[in-house]
Write a protein that holds these residues in place. Structure first.
Motif, PDB file in Angstrom:
ATOM      1  N   SER A 121     -11.285  80.178  27.571  1.00 40.15           N
ATOM      2  CA  SER A 121     -10.617  79.248  28.084  1.00 40.15           C
ATOM      3  C   SER A 121      -9.273  78.983  27.283  1.00 40.15           C
ATOM      4  CB  SER A 121     -11.326  78.006  28.448  1.00 40.15           C
ATOM      5  OG  SER A 121     -11.689  77.457  27.189  1.00 40.15           O
ATOM      6  N   LEU A 122      -8.022  78.586  27.957  1.00 41.30           N
ATOM      7  CA  LEU A 122      -6.858  78.394  27.363  1.00 41.30           C
ATOM      8  C   LEU A 122      -6.586  76.864  27.142  1.00 41.30           C
ATOM      9  CD1 LEU A 122      -4.400  81.027  28.852  1.00 41.30           C
ATOM     10  CD2 LEU A 122      -5.717  81.182  26.914  1.00 41.30           C
ATOM     11  N   SER A 123      -6.309  76.362  26.169  1.00 38.22           N
ATOM     12  CA  SER A 123      -5.713  74.868  26.196  1.00 38.22           C
ATOM     13  C   SER A 123      -4.478  74.776  27.047  1.00 38.22           C
ATOM     14  CB  SER A 123      -5.594  74.883  24.842  1.00 38.22           C
ATOM     15  OG  SER A 123      -4.306  75.097  24.348  1.00 38.22           O
ATOM     16  N   VAL A 124      -4.203  73.422  27.177  1.00 38.05           N
ATOM     17  CA  VAL A 124      -2.962  73.030  27.783  1.00 38.05           C
ATOM     18  C   VAL A 124      -1.869  73.512  27.174  1.00 38.05           C
ATOM     19  CG1 VAL A 124      -1.681  71.053  28.682  1.00 38.05           C
ATOM     20  CG2 VAL A 124      -4.276  71.127  29.067  1.00 38.05           C
ATOM     21  N   ARG A 125      -1.895  73.570  25.968  1.00 38.64           N
ATOM     22  CA  ARG A 125      -0.817  73.945  24.943  1.00 38.64           C
ATOM     23  C   ARG A 125      -0.455  75.609  25.353  1.00 38.64           C
ATOM     24  NH1 ARG A 125      -1.297  76.960  20.679  1.00 38.64           N
ATOM     25  NH2 ARG A 125      -3.431  76.123  20.147  1.00 38.64           N
ATOM     26  N   GLN A 126      -1.725  76.311  25.400  1.00 38.80           N
ATOM     27  CA  GLN A 126      -1.356  77.599  25.663  1.00 38.80           C
ATOM     28  C   GLN A 126      -0.947  78.021  26.897  1.00 38.80           C
ATOM     29  OE1 GLN A 126      -5.502  78.820  24.197  1.00 38.80           O
ATOM     30  NE2 GLN A 126      -4.577  79.751  22.657  1.00 38.80           N
ATOM     31  N   TRP A 127      -1.277  77.087  28.064  1.00 40.31           N
ATOM     32  CA  TRP A 127      -0.954  77.404  29.306  1.00 40.31           C
ATOM     33  C   TRP A 127       0.544  77.234  29.149  1.00 40.31           C
ATOM     34  CZ3 TRP A 127      -2.502  80.367  32.537  1.00 40.31           C
ATOM     35  CH2 TRP A 127      -3.920  80.682  32.863  1.00 40.31           C
ATOM     36  N   CYS A 128       1.140  76.096  28.564  1.00 37.90           N
ATOM     37  CA  CYS A 128       2.632  75.554  28.428  1.00 37.90           C
ATOM     38  C   CYS A 128       3.232  76.830  27.658  1.00 37.90           C
ATOM     39  CB  CYS A 128       2.618  74.519  27.482  1.00 37.90           C
ATOM     40  SG  CYS A 128       2.076  73.063  28.649  1.00 37.90           S
TER      41      CYS A 128
END
Length: 187
Positions: A162-169
């Motif tokens: 899973s990706l963190s919010v930071r990684q999606w941003c």
């Protein structure tokens, strides 16, 4: 910019910085857990040195392109000749040749994998040399940085991480920079 005396548009600089910042945001961990003597400062220093050397290499490639206008294969030949010379000196100075010979003697099956790596690497070098000789080092840098990001991104998808919010941003920043660069370059 410093060595090659080359100028880029402000927009191009912003897009490149966006890609670099996006990759950094995507890859860096939120928390670092020290294990087995790992040293994050050493790792980050080595990455910084690698990026600095990429910058020197890009400036040198740009200078070579502007002075002698080599074909892709000539460019590849000269770069590989110099690289081989430097590597041979390093192998001799650090005494790696006997270790390599010993390893191959104990594991001769490695030779087919080394041969395959050489063939695949040569084809990759042809594409890299073609890109440098036809388009220059900056587009090559953008392509290779983006490829690294896609490799990590694809790995995340394939292995179900899973990706963190930071990684999606960060992914949004990278894709946004690539999209905007493509739109503005088309004009």
């Amino acid at each position: 910019v410093l060595l090659g005396r080359k100028t880029y548009t402000f927009r191009k600089v912003i897009f490149v910085l966006m890609i670099v910042a996006g990759v950094m945001l995507f890859i860096f961990k939120d928390k670092y857990e020290e294990k087995d003597g790992e040293n994050p400062w050493l790792g980050n220093s080595l990455i910084a040195i690698s990026l600095l050397m990429d910058g020197f290499c890009g400036a040198s490639e740009d200078r070579m392109r502007s002075i002698s206008k080599p074909t892709a294969l000539n460019f590849m030949r000269f770069v590989n000749t110099w690289s081989s010379g430097i590597l041979i000196i390093g192998i001799l100075v650090f005494g790696e040749a006997p270790k390599f010979i010993d390893f191959v003697t104990k594991h001769p099956e490695i030779l087919k994998y080394l041969g395959l790596a050489v063939i695949v690497g040569a084809f990759g070098q042809i594409f890299i040399s073609s890109m440098v000789s036809n388009f220059g080092p900056l587009p090559l840098s953008i392509v290779t940085t983006t490829r690294k990001f896609f490799s990590v991104f694809l790995s995340v998808i394939l292995f179900g991480n899973s990706l963190s919010v930071r990684q999606w941003c960060a992914a949004g920043v990278i894709f946004g920079a690539l999209f905007l660069d493509a739109i503005f370059n088309k004009k």
